[in-house]
Write a protein that holds these residues in place. Structure first.
Motif, PDB file in Angstrom:
ATOM      1  N   ALA A  86      31.397  78.028  36.841  1.00 52.50           N
ATOM      2  CA  ALA A  86      32.635  78.618  38.458  1.00 52.50           C
ATOM      3  C   ALA A  86      33.023  79.443  38.292  1.00 52.50           C
ATOM      4  N   GLY A  87      33.069  80.576  39.117  1.00 45.50           N
ATOM      5  CA  GLY A  87      34.123  82.217  39.166  1.00 45.50           C
ATOM      6  C   GLY A  87      35.008  82.139  40.937  1.00 45.50           C
ATOM      7  N   ARG A  88      35.465  83.075  40.536  1.00 45.24           N
ATOM      8  CA  ARG A  88      36.069  83.680  42.114  1.00 45.24           C
ATOM      9  C   ARG A  88      36.292  84.259  41.956  1.00 45.24           C
ATOM     10  N   ALA A  89      36.397  85.600  42.992  1.00 45.03           N
ATOM     11  CA  ALA A  89      36.174  86.587  42.702  1.00 45.03           C
ATOM     12  C   ALA A  89      36.474  87.523  44.562  1.00 45.03           C
ATOM     13  N   PHE A  90      37.178  88.400  44.914  1.00 48.47           N
ATOM     14  CA  PHE A  90      38.331  89.144  45.527  1.00 48.47           C
ATOM     15  C   PHE A  90      37.309  90.268  45.809  1.00 48.47           C
ATOM     16  N   TYR A  91      37.005  91.308  47.075  1.00 45.53           N
ATOM     17  CA  TYR A  91      36.529  92.504  46.631  1.00 45.53           C
ATOM     18  C   TYR A  91      37.683  93.703  47.265  1.00 45.53           C
ATOM     19  N   TYR A  92      38.354  94.307  46.782  1.00 53.59           N
ATOM     20  CA  TYR A  92      39.206  95.097  47.852  1.00 53.59           C
ATOM     21  C   TYR A  92      39.850  95.898  46.821  1.00 53.59           C
ATOM     22  N   SER A  93      41.023  96.786  47.610  1.00 52.02           N
ATOM     23  CA  SER A  93      40.510  98.279  47.103  1.00 52.02           C
ATOM     24  C   SER A  93      42.632  98.093  46.869  1.00 52.02           C
ATOM     25  N   LEU A  94      42.994  98.784  45.471  1.00 49.22           N
ATOM     26  CA  LEU A  94      44.474  98.376  44.678  1.00 49.22           C
ATOM     27  C   LEU A  94      45.329  99.056  46.056  1.00 49.22           C
ATOM     28  N   SER A  95      44.928 100.054  46.585  1.00 51.87           N
ATOM     29  CA  SER A  95      45.732 101.149  46.736  1.00 51.87           C
ATOM     30  C   SER A  95      45.680 100.540  48.981  1.00 51.87           C
ATOM     31  N   MET A 109      42.151  84.713  38.662  1.00 50.26           N
ATOM     32  CA  MET A 109      42.574  84.092  36.340  1.00 50.26           C
ATOM     33  C   MET A 109      42.776  82.521  36.566  1.00 50.26           C
ATOM     34  N   THR A 110      42.835  81.577  37.061  1.00 53.37           N
ATOM     35  CA  THR A 110      43.187  80.447  36.868  1.00 53.37           C
ATOM     36  C   THR A 110      41.810  79.715  37.116  1.00 53.37           C
ATOM     37  N   THR A 111      41.048  80.092  37.638  1.00 54.47           N
ATOM     38  CA  THR A 111      39.661  79.735  38.250  1.00 54.47           C
ATOM     39  C   THR A 111      38.558  80.496  37.075  1.00 54.47           C
ATOM     40  N   ASN A 112      38.490  81.711  36.372  1.00 55.70           N
ATOM     41  CA  ASN A 112      37.405  82.544  35.487  1.00 55.70           C
ATOM     42  C   ASN A 112      38.498  82.626  33.899  1.00 55.70           C
ATOM     43  N   TYR A 113      39.751  82.056  34.105  1.00 55.03           N
ATOM     44  CA  TYR A 113      39.826  81.847  32.971  1.00 55.03           C
ATOM     45  C   TYR A 113      40.565  80.803  31.981  1.00 55.03           C
ATOM     46  N   LEU A 114      41.869  80.502  32.806  1.00 55.46           N
ATOM     47  CA  LEU A 114      42.869  79.496  32.278  1.00 55.46           C
ATOM     48  C   LEU A 114      41.923  78.419  32.481  1.00 55.46           C
ATOM     49  N   SER A 115      41.606  78.024  33.170  1.00 56.93           N
ATOM     50  CA  SER A 115      40.329  76.771  33.526  1.00 56.93           C
ATOM     51  C   SER A 115      39.108  76.922  32.471  1.00 56.93           C
ATOM     52  N   ILE A 116      38.972  77.887  32.214  1.00 63.01           N
ATOM     53  CA  ILE A 116      37.999  77.415  31.249  1.00 63.01           C
ATOM     54  C   ILE A 116      38.459  76.748  30.004  1.00 63.01           C
ATOM     55  N   ILE A 117      39.469  77.508  29.486  1.00 64.27           N
ATOM     56  CA  ILE A 117      40.313  76.858  28.535  1.00 64.27           C
ATOM     57  C   ILE A 117      40.646  75.330  28.251  1.00 64.27           C
ATOM     58  N   ARG A 118      41.297  74.856  29.062  1.00 69.19           N
ATOM     59  CA  ARG A 118      41.426  74.098  30.110  1.00 69.19           C
ATOM     60  C   ARG A 118      40.468  72.682  29.523  1.00 69.19           C
ATOM     61  N   LEU A 119      38.639  72.886  30.871  1.00 71.42           N
ATOM     62  CA  LEU A 119      37.951  72.020  30.205  1.00 71.42           C
ATOM     63  C   LEU A 119      37.061  72.661  28.772  1.00 71.42           C
ATOM     64  N   SER A 154      37.941  91.854  37.268  1.00 73.44           N
ATOM     65  CA  SER A 154      37.183  92.618  36.334  1.00 73.44           C
ATOM     66  C   SER A 154      37.967  91.706  34.899  1.00 73.44           C
ATOM     67  N   ALA A 155      40.054  92.522  35.342  1.00 72.70           N
ATOM     68  CA  ALA A 155      40.626  91.371  34.329  1.00 72.70           C
ATOM     69  C   ALA A 155      40.509  90.286  33.563  1.00 72.70           C
ATOM     70  N   SER A 156      40.352  89.046  34.529  1.00 70.41           N
ATOM     71  CA  SER A 156      39.219  88.492  34.481  1.00 70.41           C
ATOM     72  C   SER A 156      38.646  87.590  33.728  1.00 70.41           C
ATOM     73  N   LYS A 157      37.927  89.038  33.476  1.00 71.35           N
ATOM     74  CA  LYS A 157      36.136  88.307  32.860  1.00 71.35           C
ATOM     75  C   LYS A 157      36.373  89.563  31.709  1.00 71.35           C
ATOM     76  N   ALA A 158      37.497  90.338  31.376  1.00 73.39           N
ATOM     77  CA  ALA A 158      37.402  90.431  29.940  1.00 73.39           C
ATOM     78  C   ALA A 158      38.188  89.295  28.942  1.00 73.39           C
ATOM     79  N   ALA A 159      39.343  89.301  30.015  1.00 78.62           N
ATOM     80  CA  ALA A 159      40.246  87.944  29.349  1.00 78.62           C
ATOM     81  C   ALA A 159      39.450  86.417  28.382  1.00 78.62           C
ATOM     82  N   LEU A 160      37.936  86.239  29.246  1.00 75.36           N
ATOM     83  CA  LEU A 160      37.564  85.818  29.485  1.00 75.36           C
ATOM     84  C   LEU A 160      36.301  86.009  27.900  1.00 75.36           C
ATOM     85  N   HIS A 161      36.312  86.934  27.742  1.00 74.69           N
ATOM     86  CA  HIS A 161      35.554  87.710  26.408  1.00 74.69           C
ATOM     87  C   HIS A 161      36.178  87.544  25.246  1.00 74.69           C
TER      88      HIS A 161
END
Length: 248
Positions: A86-95, A109-119, A154-161
């Protein structure tokens, strides 16, 4: 890792990569459980699959996770493969003005990282009871080469890695649980259409490569373009970043 006669949980299994993984595992003689937030979509997915049970559950909701774990312990005591998809993603420019990047990052971060740790933490006692077990965390090519329009994803997936590496090392010491990381490139799913998913590989390819990697105990599964970009990243992170982001 054997790929038949398992009891397999796949979060976010009603569409895209998760659905194709569920389909392949079910066809290969496994008992499959898929979860999803949308009951109608989940029912439609289950209707297309054999040997599959659907459970409505949101991995980002702690109460849902508790109920899911309770159900799994009660009804599926032989659970030995967990695929955190399960994942969550947004597409946008930081500017952009007013994009609320911190809110978007929080959801990702909740869906892609913290939720995986919890489960994972809640299912470890059940997995430890099995003769052979596996955890599969679905990350992404952007775990090591970020996309500038998916910066917080990308940051959430780096944390998951990083978490996956540590989890694999720790569990290998005194358990029979093997930890895999599936790293797809751009995949043609509904989930990725906003970032040009139509140009991505088929989710069927991702599912097939996962099954092959489980059979050979290949713990880091760099699918398709991910492998070549990873090799470029090892020699030149700057060139890898430009290769992923130029023209996007």
């Amino acid at each position: 890792m054997k790929t038949q006669n398992n009891t397999v949980l796949i979060t976010g299994g009603s569409a895209g990569i998760g659905f194709e993984i569920a389909k392949l595992f079910a066809q290969n003689g496994n008992q499959v459980i898929i979860t999803g937030r949308n009951a109608k979509r989940l029912q439609e997915a289950v209707a297309q699959l054999e040997n599959t049970t659907g459970i409505v559950s949101d991995v980002s909701n702690p109460d849902d996770v508790n109920q899911l774990v309770e159900r799994l312990n009660k009804d599926f005591p032989t659970l030995n493969v967990v695929i955190n998809n399960a994942g969550r993603a947004f597409y946008y420019s930081l500017s952009e003005d007013g994009i609320q990047a911190s809110d978007k990052a929080g959801e990702e971060m909740t869906t892609n990282y913290l939720s995986i740790i919890r489960l994972t933490e809640k299912l470890l006692p059940l997995l430890k009871k099995q003769h052979e077990a596996a955890l599969v965390n679905v990350s992404s090519i952007v775990a090591f080469v970020p996309g500038h329009t998916t910066a917080t994803y990308s940051a959430s997936k780096a944390a998951l890695h990083a978490y996956t590496l540590s989890l694999r090392y720790t569990l290998a010491k005194d358990t029979a649980i093997k930890v895999f990381e599936l790293m797809p490139p751009l995949v043609n799913t509904d989930f990725s259409q906003e970032i040009g998913g139509i140009n991505g590989i088929s989710p069927v390819v991702v599912a097939e490569e996962l099954l092959a990697a489980l059979e050979s105990d290949t713990y880091e599964i760099r699918v398709g373009q991910t492998d070549s970009l990873y090799k470029l990243f090892l020699s030149s992170p700057e060139e890898a970043f430009l290769a992923l982001n130029t023209g996007r």
